[in-house]
Design an enzyme around this catalytic site. Sequence first.
Site, PDB file in Angstrom:
ATOM      1  N   LYS A 134       0.838  -1.208   0.000  1.00 61.82           N
ATOM      2  CA  LYS A 134       0.000   0.000   0.000  1.00 61.82           C
ATOM      3  C   LYS A 134       0.871   1.255   0.000  1.00 61.82           C
ATOM      4  CE  LYS A 134      -2.841   0.933   3.687  1.00 61.82           C
ATOM      5  NZ  LYS A 134      -2.761   2.336   4.127  1.00 61.82           N
ATOM      6  N   SER A 135       1.866   1.294   0.876  1.00 64.19           N
ATOM      7  CA  SER A 135       2.739   2.479   0.957  1.00 64.19           C
ATOM      8  C   SER A 135       3.421   2.752  -0.375  1.00 64.19           C
ATOM      9  CB  SER A 135       3.844   2.249   1.997  1.00 64.19           C
ATOM     10  OG  SER A 135       3.352   2.362   3.284  1.00 64.19           O
ATOM     11  N   ARG A 174       2.937   5.904  -3.255  1.00 67.63           N
ATOM     12  CA  ARG A 174       4.087   6.691  -3.723  1.00 67.63           C
ATOM     13  C   ARG A 174       4.263   6.571  -5.232  1.00 67.63           C
ATOM     14  NH1 ARG A 174       4.469   5.628   1.488  1.00 67.63           N
ATOM     15  NH2 ARG A 174       5.913   6.739   2.876  1.00 67.63           N
ATOM     16  N   GLY A 178      -4.775   8.062   5.034  1.00 68.16           N
ATOM     17  CA  GLY A 178      -3.915   8.993   5.769  1.00 68.16           C
ATOM     18  C   GLY A 178      -2.620   9.271   5.023  1.00 68.16           C
ATOM     19  N   ASP A 195       2.452  -0.563  12.009  1.00 68.75           N
ATOM     20  CA  ASP A 195       1.134  -1.077  11.614  1.00 68.75           C
ATOM     21  C   ASP A 195       0.916  -2.523  12.068  1.00 68.75           C
ATOM     22  OD1 ASP A 195       0.561   1.359  10.483  1.00 68.75           O
ATOM     23  OD2 ASP A 195       1.334   0.788   8.523  1.00 68.75           O
ATOM     24  N   ARG A 216      -7.132  -2.761   9.834  1.00 71.38           N
ATOM     25  CA  ARG A 216      -6.224  -3.673  10.548  1.00 71.38           C
ATOM     26  C   ARG A 216      -6.919  -4.316  11.754  1.00 71.38           C
ATOM     27  NH1 ARG A 216      -2.052  -3.205   7.251  1.00 71.38           N
ATOM     28  NH2 ARG A 216      -1.500  -1.116   6.572  1.00 71.38           N
TER      29      ARG A 216
HETATM   30  C1  S3P Z   1       2.937   5.108   6.275  1.00 69.27           C
HETATM   31  C2  S3P Z   1       3.557   5.501   7.423  1.00 69.27           C
HETATM   32  C3  S3P Z   1       3.066   5.161   8.764  1.00 69.27           C
HETATM   33  C4  S3P Z   1       2.056   4.025   8.719  1.00 69.27           C
HETATM   34  C5  S3P Z   1       1.050   4.192   7.639  1.00 69.27           C
HETATM   35  C6  S3P Z   1       1.732   4.275   6.278  1.00 69.27           C
HETATM   36  C7  S3P Z   1       3.510   5.521   4.981  1.00 69.27           C
HETATM   37  O1  S3P Z   1       2.436   6.298   9.322  1.00 69.27           O
HETATM   38  O2  S3P Z   1       1.421   3.876   9.963  1.00 69.27           O
HETATM   39  O3  S3P Z   1       0.156   3.097   7.618  1.00 69.27           O
HETATM   40  O4  S3P Z   1       3.133   4.958   3.941  1.00 69.27           O
HETATM   41  O5  S3P Z   1       4.361   6.419   4.976  1.00 69.27           O
HETATM   42  P1  S3P Z   1       3.293   7.442  10.108  1.00 69.27           P
HETATM   43  O6  S3P Z   1       4.211   8.050   9.140  1.00 69.27           O
HETATM   44  O7  S3P Z   1       2.259   8.426  10.599  1.00 69.27           O
HETATM   45  O8  S3P Z   1       3.975   6.701  11.221  1.00 69.27           O
END
Ligand code: S3P
Length: 434
Positions: free
Chosen positions: A22-23, A27, A94, A320, A393
Site C-alpha cells: 500500500k505504501s 508513492r 492517511g 502497523d 487492521r
Molecule cells: C505510512 C507511514 C506510517 C504508517 C502508515 C503508512 C507511509 O504512518 O502507519 O500506515 O506509507 O508512509 P506514520 O508516518 O504516521 O507513522
Amino acid sequence: MTTVKWSPAKRLRGTVAPPADKSISHRAAILGAMAAEPVRVRNYLHAEDTTSTLNAMRALGALVTVDADVVTIRGTGLRNTTELDAPIDVGNAGTLMRLLPGWLAGQEGRAYTLDGDASIRTRPVDRIAEPLTRMGATIDAVDDRLPPFTVHGAHLRSIAYDLPVASAQVKSCVLLAGLMADGATTVVEPAPSRDHTERMLASAGVTVHRNGRHVTVTSVDELVLDDITVPGDPSSAAFLIAAGVLVGGSRIAVVGSGTNWTRTGFHRILERMGGIVVGELEEAPGDGVVGTEPAGDLDIAYGPLTGTTVEADEVPLAIDELPLVALLGCFAEGETIVRGAHELRLKESDRIATVVDGLNGLGGNLEATDDGFIVRGTGGLKGGTIASHGDHRLAMLGAIAGLASDEGVTVVGMEAADVSYPTFAEDLGTLLKG
Ligand code: S3P
C-alpha cells in the site's frame, strides 16, 4: 456493515502471495503524476486507499489507465497541477492526505482543499502544516490541525527539519516539497522509519543522501521515473504470518513479500518471541544512497511463543503490525510490553484503545498505557465479538484471532479490510483448504 464469524481453524497449509504494498503503491501513483514522462506501475494495489490516490492524481490532471496488471500514469510534471473547484477526496487514506500536500505546497498561486471520511477528519495534519509553512506555503485547517484543510502553494524555500516524531508520512511530505524548493532540504528523524519515498526518488534521478538520521534531497526540474514493480505488502503479509504461527499444526509459505529492513520490525519482534519464520530479509542499510525495494519468500510454522518488550526505536519499523504483537502476546507465555507508541492513538482508529478493548472482549488480559500496552499472556483466547471501528487492521486482527481462538470470533464491520487487503478472506480460504 458486514458481520463475519471466523471459526477456530484446524490448521493452515499452502502458499499465498500477499497483496501489493500500500505504501509503495501510494508513492508510485503520486511520483508517477509528478513525473514528466509516462510511468508504468506493475502490481499496483487495487484497494480503497490506493484507488483514492489514483482518483486524486486524475483530478490533478494526470491521465491514468488501468489494464490487467499495469497502471499507466501520464503525469503533469512537477509544477503544473490542474486548478480545482472541488476538494480532493482522500477517503480513508492517511498516507495520501499527508504526502500529497508536499507536492501541492509547491504549486505557486494555486490552492487545494483535501477532505475525507469521518475517520480522516479526526486525524491531525498540523504535523505537515508546520514544516510546509516554514517552507513558505500556507495551510488552513479546522482548529489549525484537522481536515478539511487547504494548501496554498507558494515558491518554496529549503529547510532543515527536525521531525518531532518518527513518521514516514511527514518525512515524505517534506522531501516531496523539497524537490521544488530552492537548494537542499534535510529531514532529521528521531528514529528510522520506512524509506520507500527515498528509494523511489533516488530511482527517479533525484540526489537523495542518508547520513545517520539525516535525509537530504536536492531540488530538481523534473522527475524521470523508470517503470515500477510493487512488491507484496509486509504489513498485509503479517496477518498471514501471525495466523501461521498461532494456529496449531500450520505450515505456510508467504511469497513475494517486501523485505525492506524499515518494514520488517515485526519479523524481528516475532523472532524474539520464538516464532518460526524462515526467509531472507534485508539487512539494516548503511549511510549513502538507498537501493531498490527487495522482496522474498517466507516459510512459517506453528510454534509456542514467549513475551517480549518493544521499545520506542523499534516502533516505527513495526507501527502497523503492533496490533498483531498484542494478539501474539495473548498466546505467549509471560508479558508482552509495547512502549513509545503514542502514535497508535492517531491511526485509522485509536489503536491502543480499540486493540486493548477488542482483545479483552475476546478473553485477553491487556492493559492500555498512554503510549502502548501490556499484555499478560494466557496461552490462548476464548473468542467472542469484536468491532472493526472501520479500521482495516482491526477487522483483520479479529479474523486471525478467531482462527486461533477456542470458540471463534465474530467481526462486525469486516468490509473495512478492503482498505488495504480486498482478497483477505479469499487468501485465508486458500490456507484453510490446504
Ligand atoms: C505510512 C507511514 C506510517 C504508517 C502508515 C503508512 C507511509 O504512518 O502507519 O500506515 O506509507 O508512509 P506514520 O508516518 O504516521 O507513522
